[in-house]
Write an enzyme that holds these catalytic residues in place. Sequence first.
Site, PDB file in Angstrom:
ATOM      1  N   ILE A 178      38.178 -30.398  14.746  1.00  0.00           N
ATOM      2  CA  ILE A 178      38.632 -30.928  13.596  1.00  0.00           C
ATOM      3  C   ILE A 178      40.292 -31.382  13.725  1.00  0.00           C
ATOM      4  O   ILE A 178      40.681 -32.200  13.326  1.00  0.00           O
ATOM      5  CB  ILE A 178      38.636 -29.960  12.597  1.00  0.00           C
ATOM      6  CG1 ILE A 178      37.164 -29.659  12.059  1.00  0.00           C
ATOM      7  CG2 ILE A 178      39.452 -30.507  11.329  1.00  0.00           C
ATOM      8  CD1 ILE A 178      36.609 -28.730  11.080  1.00  0.00           C
ATOM      9  N   ARG A 197      45.436 -25.580  24.581  1.00  0.00           N
ATOM     10  CA  ARG A 197      45.378 -25.025  25.939  1.00  0.00           C
ATOM     11  C   ARG A 197      46.183 -24.276  26.322  1.00  0.00           C
ATOM     12  O   ARG A 197      46.502 -23.099  25.882  1.00  0.00           O
ATOM     13  CB  ARG A 197      45.141 -26.293  27.091  1.00  0.00           C
ATOM     14  CG  ARG A 197      44.036 -27.177  26.937  1.00  0.00           C
ATOM     15  CD  ARG A 197      43.587 -27.917  28.217  1.00  0.00           C
ATOM     16  NE  ARG A 197      44.190 -29.213  28.087  1.00  0.00           N
ATOM     17  CZ  ARG A 197      43.744 -30.090  29.127  1.00  0.00           C
ATOM     18  NH1 ARG A 197      42.861 -29.841  30.145  1.00  0.00           N
ATOM     19  NH2 ARG A 197      43.966 -31.406  28.924  1.00  0.00           N
ATOM     20  N   ARG A 235      36.465 -38.658  30.867  1.00  0.00           N
ATOM     21  CA  ARG A 235      37.058 -38.127  32.022  1.00  0.00           C
ATOM     22  C   ARG A 235      36.199 -38.608  33.009  1.00  0.00           C
ATOM     23  O   ARG A 235      35.133 -38.504  32.969  1.00  0.00           O
ATOM     24  CB  ARG A 235      36.901 -36.506  31.596  1.00  0.00           C
ATOM     25  CG  ARG A 235      37.802 -35.973  30.512  1.00  0.00           C
ATOM     26  CD  ARG A 235      37.606 -34.456  30.349  1.00  0.00           C
ATOM     27  NE  ARG A 235      38.211 -33.993  29.044  1.00  0.00           N
ATOM     28  CZ  ARG A 235      39.362 -33.769  28.505  1.00  0.00           C
ATOM     29  NH1 ARG A 235      40.528 -34.210  29.212  1.00  0.00           N
ATOM     30  NH2 ARG A 235      39.431 -33.334  27.539  1.00  0.00           N
ATOM     31  N   ARG A 272      41.361 -32.694  16.459  1.00  0.00           N
ATOM     32  CA  ARG A 272      41.651 -33.805  17.109  1.00  0.00           C
ATOM     33  C   ARG A 272      41.671 -35.104  16.309  1.00  0.00           C
ATOM     34  O   ARG A 272      42.002 -36.392  16.459  1.00  0.00           O
ATOM     35  CB  ARG A 272      40.638 -34.055  18.185  1.00  0.00           C
ATOM     36  CG  ARG A 272      40.949 -33.290  19.334  1.00  0.00           C
ATOM     37  CD  ARG A 272      41.304 -33.934  20.355  1.00  0.00           C
ATOM     38  NE  ARG A 272      41.364 -33.127  21.679  1.00  0.00           N
ATOM     39  CZ  ARG A 272      40.354 -33.074  22.745  1.00  0.00           C
ATOM     40  NH1 ARG A 272      39.461 -33.833  22.512  1.00  0.00           N
ATOM     41  NH2 ARG A 272      40.658 -32.318  23.546  1.00  0.00           N
ATOM     42  N   ASP A 285      48.415 -35.017  30.794  1.00  0.00           N
ATOM     43  CA  ASP A 285      48.793 -34.911  31.834  1.00  0.00           C
ATOM     44  C   ASP A 285      47.975 -35.392  33.011  1.00  0.00           C
ATOM     45  O   ASP A 285      48.552 -36.049  34.173  1.00  0.00           O
ATOM     46  CB  ASP A 285      49.251 -33.170  32.244  1.00  0.00           C
ATOM     47  CG  ASP A 285      49.252 -32.933  33.622  1.00  0.00           C
ATOM     48  OD1 ASP A 285      50.446 -33.304  34.132  1.00  0.00           O
ATOM     49  OD2 ASP A 285      48.498 -32.152  34.219  1.00  0.00           O
ATOM     50  N   GLY A 286      46.654 -35.110  33.086  1.00  0.00           N
ATOM     51  CA  GLY A 286      45.595 -35.404  34.022  1.00  0.00           C
ATOM     52  C   GLY A 286      45.729 -37.153  33.927  1.00  0.00           C
ATOM     53  O   GLY A 286      45.750 -37.561  35.072  1.00  0.00           O
ATOM     54  N   THR A 323      48.277 -36.878  23.472  1.00  0.00           N
ATOM     55  CA  THR A 323      47.641 -35.887  23.358  1.00  0.00           C
ATOM     56  C   THR A 323      48.056 -34.838  22.362  1.00  0.00           C
ATOM     57  O   THR A 323      49.109 -34.960  22.029  1.00  0.00           O
ATOM     58  CB  THR A 323      47.710 -34.900  24.864  1.00  0.00           C
ATOM     59  OG1 THR A 323      47.190 -33.748  24.632  1.00  0.00           O
ATOM     60  CG2 THR A 323      48.996 -34.988  25.360  1.00  0.00           C
ATOM     61  N   GLY A 349      41.530 -36.301  26.594  1.00  0.00           N
ATOM     62  CA  GLY A 349      40.932 -36.186  25.269  1.00  0.00           C
ATOM     63  C   GLY A 349      41.733 -36.925  24.212  1.00  0.00           C
ATOM     64  O   GLY A 349      42.781 -37.619  24.397  1.00  0.00           O
ATOM     65  N   ASP A 362      48.374 -31.888  22.367  1.00  0.00           N
ATOM     66  CA  ASP A 362      48.764 -30.391  22.795  1.00  0.00           C
ATOM     67  C   ASP A 362      50.297 -30.345  23.076  1.00  0.00           C
ATOM     68  O   ASP A 362      50.639 -29.139  22.914  1.00  0.00           O
ATOM     69  CB  ASP A 362      48.323 -30.193  24.350  1.00  0.00           C
ATOM     70  CG  ASP A 362      46.616 -30.073  24.267  1.00  0.00           C
ATOM     71  OD1 ASP A 362      45.936 -29.794  23.088  1.00  0.00           O
ATOM     72  OD2 ASP A 362      46.070 -30.505  25.458  1.00  0.00           O
ATOM     73  N   ASP A 406      51.983 -30.827  25.544  1.00  0.00           N
ATOM     74  CA  ASP A 406      52.184 -30.052  26.671  1.00  0.00           C
ATOM     75  C   ASP A 406      52.706 -30.737  27.920  1.00  0.00           C
ATOM     76  O   ASP A 406      52.837 -30.381  28.972  1.00  0.00           O
ATOM     77  CB  ASP A 406      51.095 -29.421  27.147  1.00  0.00           C
ATOM     78  CG  ASP A 406      49.787 -30.662  27.603  1.00  0.00           C
ATOM     79  OD1 ASP A 406      49.998 -31.545  27.314  1.00  0.00           O
ATOM     80  OD2 ASP A 406      48.813 -30.214  28.076  1.00  0.00           O
TER      81      ASP A 406
HETATM   82  P1  ATP Z   1      44.260 -33.954  27.665  1.00  0.00           P
HETATM   83  O1  ATP Z   1      45.279 -33.248  27.724  1.00  0.00           O
HETATM   84  O2  ATP Z   1      44.121 -34.548  26.140  1.00  0.00           O
HETATM   85  O3  ATP Z   1      42.896 -33.219  28.055  1.00  0.00           O
HETATM   86  P2  ATP Z   1      44.376 -35.364  29.942  1.00  0.00           P
HETATM   87  O4  ATP Z   1      44.882 -36.759  30.427  1.00  0.00           O
HETATM   88  O5  ATP Z   1      45.335 -34.491  30.622  1.00  0.00           O
HETATM   89  O6  ATP Z   1      44.489 -35.402  28.450  1.00  0.00           O
HETATM   90  P3  ATP Z   1      42.264 -34.824  31.934  1.00  0.00           P
HETATM   91  O7  ATP Z   1      40.793 -34.606  31.704  1.00  0.00           O
HETATM   92  O8  ATP Z   1      43.089 -34.089  32.607  1.00  0.00           O
HETATM   93  O9  ATP Z   1      42.903 -35.329  30.318  1.00  0.00           O
HETATM   94  O10 ATP Z   1      42.544 -36.237  32.745  1.00  0.00           O
HETATM   95  C1  ATP Z   1      41.722 -37.389  32.533  1.00  0.00           C
HETATM   96  C2  ATP Z   1      41.175 -38.232  33.528  1.00  0.00           C
HETATM   97  O11 ATP Z   1      42.278 -38.464  34.503  1.00  0.00           O
HETATM   98  C3  ATP Z   1      40.403 -37.354  34.626  1.00  0.00           C
HETATM   99  O12 ATP Z   1      38.987 -37.492  33.929  1.00  0.00           O
HETATM  100  C4  ATP Z   1      40.671 -38.101  35.669  1.00  0.00           C
HETATM  101  O13 ATP Z   1      39.761 -39.277  35.848  1.00  0.00           O
HETATM  102  C5  ATP Z   1      42.139 -38.547  35.762  1.00  0.00           C
HETATM  103  N1  ATP Z   1      42.871 -37.378  36.497  1.00  0.00           N
HETATM  104  C6  ATP Z   1      43.083 -36.360  36.089  1.00  0.00           C
HETATM  105  N2  ATP Z   1      43.776 -35.739  37.413  1.00  0.00           N
HETATM  106  C7  ATP Z   1      43.976 -36.414  38.190  1.00  0.00           C
HETATM  107  C8  ATP Z   1      44.560 -36.304  39.686  1.00  0.00           C
HETATM  108  N3  ATP Z   1      45.294 -35.543  39.896  1.00  0.00           N
HETATM  109  N4  ATP Z   1      44.463 -37.529  40.339  1.00  0.00           N
HETATM  110  C9  ATP Z   1      43.655 -38.713  39.937  1.00  0.00           C
HETATM  111  N5  ATP Z   1      43.125 -38.696  38.527  1.00  0.00           N
HETATM  112  C10 ATP Z   1      43.176 -37.769  37.920  1.00  0.00           C
END
Ligand code: ATP
Length: 319
Positions: A251, A171, A72, A253, A103-104, A125, A11, A127, A129
């Site tokens: 809004i 979240r 994503r 974001r 985190d992701g 982010t 995000g 959040d 979090d």
């Molecule tokens: P936000 O907290 O704002 O949503 P985020 O970084 O947590 O941000 P995610 O959609 O969870 O957003 O992760 C972004 C991208 O990171 C994913 O689309 C994916 O490509 C990659 N990703 C997420 N989790 C993993 C994982 N466990 N292993 C490898 N790649 C990952």
Amino acid sequence: MDKIGVLTSGGDAPGMNAAIRAAVRRGISMGMDVYGIERGYEGLLDGEIKKMEWYHVGDILQRGGTILRTARSERFMKREWQEKAADILDTFGIKGLVVIGGDGSFRGGAALSRLGIRVMGVPGTIDNDLGYTDRTIGFDTAVNTVLSLISNIRDTSSAHERATIVEVMGRNCGDIALHAGLAGGADAILVPEEEPDINSLCRRVIKGQQSGKLHSIIVKAEGVNIGTEQLRKILQEKTGRETRTVVPGYIQRGGTPTGADRILASLTASRAAELLYNDEDSRAIGIAGGIITACPLEEAVEMKRAFDAELYRMAQVLS
Ligand code: ATP
């Protein structure tokens, strides 16, 4: 290290541009080539990589969103595509990456790190979090956006003698609700970390009504285990006060990042570039007690965010 890449992922958050600017300019200032990777891991897999110059990141410090855009990527979750991404970086001679995201995105970075790429995570982010850092980039701006909304709603709620539930993002983390609710003087704050007590909430609204209060503002985090519409109905029925809901959604974001977010972004992303220049192991950059920190990336992604229960109690007392 002489070539690094920078990407934004997940995000978007206000302050991501300030982080891109800092990574690019700090990198160039130390003599490195800095490459911008568009659309996060998805763009990396598509080879959307271009060399960034100092002037490319001019006039973006104050802008929300991300000039590199974000995405994503489903396929990047698979090992074969992660290997492909590492190969693409290798083709460009890029050995280090600044990953700005949540985190992701950090988990994705950790996967690349296991394939030999040095990855520095910068917490982008709204959040708030992430467990290893006190603050994430975008959180302060989101809180201030919700605050200005609360102040507008207060006016119209008073005029109509209504209760209003404001559902905010975050979240599974209640920090936006807690901070905006505390700063905005909400009558009640509902967060996912604390089981909601609906009866006590209704009593609070009724008590306010009886003491002559013209409005009731309830700030509810999206992750709370009761639907906002369901809560509205219960509240209206039990208190007899007309109750409306407001869901500001995306809004929260957008918008120009606050000074605090610009500074956090500038400091964390500069540190990320410095650590890559020094060939350090992969880390997640953050802030703790006002000091910029660098925690091993693999450890950072496993750290759970601790909820500030004391602040929550204080907000209840003051409301
Ligand atoms: P936000 O907290 O704002 O949503 P985020 O970084 O947590 O941000 P995610 O959609 O969870 O957003 O992760 C972004 C991208 O990171 C994913 O689309 C994916 O490509 C990659 N990703 C997420 N989790 C993993 C994982 N466990 N292993 C490898 N790649 C990952």
